[in-house]
Design an enzyme around this catalytic site. Structure first.
Site, PDB file in Angstrom:
ATOM      1  N   HIS A  20      84.637  27.340  56.698  1.00 45.99           N
ATOM      2  CA  HIS A  20      84.504  28.568  55.905  1.00 45.99           C
ATOM      3  C   HIS A  20      84.050  29.725  56.796  1.00 45.99           C
ATOM      4  CE1 HIS A  20      85.047  27.154  51.701  1.00 45.99           C
ATOM      5  NE2 HIS A  20      84.750  25.989  52.252  1.00 45.99           N
ATOM      6  N   CYS A  48      89.866  26.186  54.009  1.00 47.83           N
ATOM      7  CA  CYS A  48      89.423  24.984  53.322  1.00 47.83           C
ATOM      8  C   CYS A  48      90.546  24.427  52.444  1.00 47.83           C
ATOM      9  CB  CYS A  48      88.137  25.257  52.534  1.00 47.83           C
ATOM     10  SG  CYS A  48      87.269  23.741  52.046  1.00 47.83           S
ATOM     11  N   GLU A  89      84.163  32.795  56.181  1.00 49.98           N
ATOM     12  CA  GLU A  89      83.537  33.857  55.387  1.00 49.98           C
ATOM     13  C   GLU A  89      82.050  33.610  55.152  1.00 49.98           C
ATOM     14  OE1 GLU A  89      83.729  30.724  52.409  1.00 49.98           O
ATOM     15  OE2 GLU A  89      85.027  31.319  54.064  1.00 49.98           O
TER      16      GLU A  89
END
Length: 239
Positions: A208, A94, A210
């Site tokens: 993202h 990001c 994660e």
């Protein structure tokens, strides 16, 4: 053989724990969990957050650009320059991808149209589909069978489309020197870049990873770190 050390940039934000409330360096556990599950040792190395200072790429600030922290920008740009110079593996997530683009002389769109679907309600992640470039390092990591289990659909000629978690209001405008776009959203916004040339692993994604259960990008970083451990520790630059 010892596990590779993975550097993770962190936020500097007001935080509360137990009876304490103070500025703190913090990072969502999902980043740390993915690095640990991939066999790496996570280490927090930077603090800060917010949008990249537009002055760093020669632009006037848009009124919707917020939480600018020039000290963090400078620290990350210097760290990134050192990592690239040493050939260390780098994964920008990001904001991290945006820092990589600015470091290479690129610019950012400071506020994407609300209807573009890149930023959901504050504090949540949205989802949209991205198209990955055939033949890229990214598609070799994320194509079906290319790593751990995860979503994705082959799209002919080694291409791939993928649903990703999204939460950003800025994105790449002018591409930085030496960066190759390797993924795009439905509106044409660049969603991933790779550094061309001899660098072993320098990749940025606007989404993202994660935020979901697919740890293949972080696993690929840990593998790259293990293969080149003599050169030092790799870096994840985060949002």
């Amino acid at each position: 053989m010892s596990a590779p050390v993975i550097g993770l940039s962190a936020y500097a934000e007001p935080a509360q724990w137990a009876v304490w409330q103070a500025p703190a360096a913090l990072l969502p556990m999902s980043y740390i969990d993915q690095v640990t599950e991939a066999g790496g040792v996570p280490v927090l190395i930077l603090t800060g957050g917010g949008d990249v200072d537009p002055a760093g790429y020669g632009a006037q600030a848009d009124p919707r650009t917020s939480r600018v922290q020039p000290d963090r920008d400078q620290a990350e740009l210097e760290l990134l320059a050192a990592a690239l110079a040493e050939g260390l593996p780098v994964l920008g997530i990001c904001r991290g991808m945006q820092v990589l683009n600015v470091a290479r002389g690129g610019t950012l769109c400071q506020h994407l149209p609300e209807e573009a679907g890149h930023r959901p309600a504050p504090g949540t992640f949205g989802s949209h589909r991205v198209r990955l470039a055939p033949g890229s390092r990214l598609v070799s990591i994320l194509r079906p069978g290319g790593g751990q289990s995860g979503g994705g659909r082959a799209d002919g000629e080694d291409g791939l489309t993928l649903d990703v978690a999204t939460a950003h209001h800025q994105g790449i405008d002018r591409l930085g020197d030496g960066l190759v776009p390797v993924a795009w959203a439905h509106d044409g916004l660049i969603e991933a870049v790779e550094l061309a040339g001899q660098h072993p692993f320098a990749l940025g994604v606007q989404w993202h990873p994660e935020a979901g259960q697919d740890g293949r990008l972080v696993s690929a970083l840990v593998v790259a770190a293990a293969n080149g451990r003599a050169h030092g520790s790799p870096l994840i630059a985060t949002a």
